[in-house]
Enzyme design. Structure first.
Site, PDB file in Angstrom:
ATOM      1  CB  SER A  66      -0.962  -0.061   1.193  1.00 24.17           C
ATOM      2  OG  SER A  66      -2.001   0.872   1.047  1.00 24.17           O
ATOM      3  CG  ASP A 123      -7.270  -2.938  -2.842  1.00 21.22           C
ATOM      4  OD1 ASP A 123      -7.962  -2.164  -2.160  1.00 21.22           O
ATOM      5  OD2 ASP A 123      -6.024  -2.989  -2.774  1.00 21.22           O
ATOM      6  CG  HIS A 136      -5.850  -2.398   0.710  1.00 19.66           C
ATOM      7  ND1 HIS A 136      -5.178  -2.071  -0.445  1.00 19.66           N
ATOM      8  CD2 HIS A 136      -5.233  -1.706   1.699  1.00 19.66           C
ATOM      9  CE1 HIS A 136      -4.211  -1.218  -0.168  1.00 19.66           C
ATOM     10  NE2 HIS A 136      -4.222  -0.989   1.135  1.00 19.66           N
TER      11      HIS A 136
END
Length: 230
Positions: free
Chosen positions: A122, A175, A209
């Site tokens: 991320s 995600d 995610h």
């Protein structure tokens, strides 16, 4: 060989997963927003190689605009998570310099940059991409999980000449935080910046995610390929 970790602030507190034999390579892995280096050290321990050291630094706590200026671990400020969101350019550049300081420290202590892979998840993956592309050294590769390229409009002119750097980019197809389309756009941009044959973009059905065992296996294979035992 010994080095002074205190001269590199991020190293003083970093979680280090040591190799079980003589360490001839390193992976510097950067966690996501609100996490710490501990969050990824366990996952990386599961795929470690005897000659590779894993370094998982902690981001400093800063106010994050996206989360109502709440204080949390972040590599730089985030104003939004869309391709056209305003960006914290000074913060991104400052964070990249702090990661480059870790690379320099490892080089002084016997692990040259071409034996270092930079990785992250991320926001950490975003920083790893930006740092590797603007680093004066040729690194062994980049592992970019569920992320994007910060300051993408500054490329390719911001590139430091590392056109042949191997990049493994992975993204969960479910995600919703950083949509897979954003990852796909990043992969296309990367193919424009570096040698397109060096960019691998893998997606994982049903994954949000986060990571998954198949992704971690791909990461391990990438590390084995580009940081072989010497």
């Amino acid at each position: 060989m010994c080095g002074n970790n205190m001269s590199v602030p991020l190293l003083a507190e970093a979680v280090t997963v040591s190799g079980t034999q003589k360490e001839t390579a390193a992976v510097i892995f950067l966690h996501g927003l609100g996490d710490t280096g501990h969050g990824w050290a366990d996952s990386l321990t599961g795929i470690r190689l005897p000659h590779v050291k894993f370094i998982c630094p902690h981001a400093p706590k800063i106010p994050v605009t996206l989360n109502m200026r709440s204080l949390m671990p972040a590599w730089f400020d985030l104003m939004g998570l869309s391709p056209d969101s305003p960006e914290d350019e000074p913060g991104i550049k400052r964070a990249a310099e702090n990661i480059k300081a870790i690379i320099e420290h490892e080089a002084r202590n016997g692990i040259p940059p071409h034996r270092i892979i930079l990785g992250g998840f991320s926001q950490g993956g975003a920083l790893s991409l930006y740092t590797a592309l603007t680093c004066q050294h040729q690194l062994a590769g980049v592992v970019a999980l569920s992320c994007w390229l910060p300051l993408h409009k500054s490329f390719p002119s911001a590139l430091s000449g590392n056109k042949n750097i191997p990049i493994l980019q992975c993204h969960g197809e479910m995600d919703v935080m950083i949509p897979m389309q954003f990852g796909a756009m990043t992969a296309e941009k990367l193919k424009y910046i570096v040698n397109p044959q060096m960019v691998t973009f893998k997606t994982y059905p049903g994954v949000s995610h986060s990571s998954c065992p198949e992704e971690m296996m791909a990461v391990k294979e990438f590390i084995e390929k580009y940081l072989p035992r010497i």
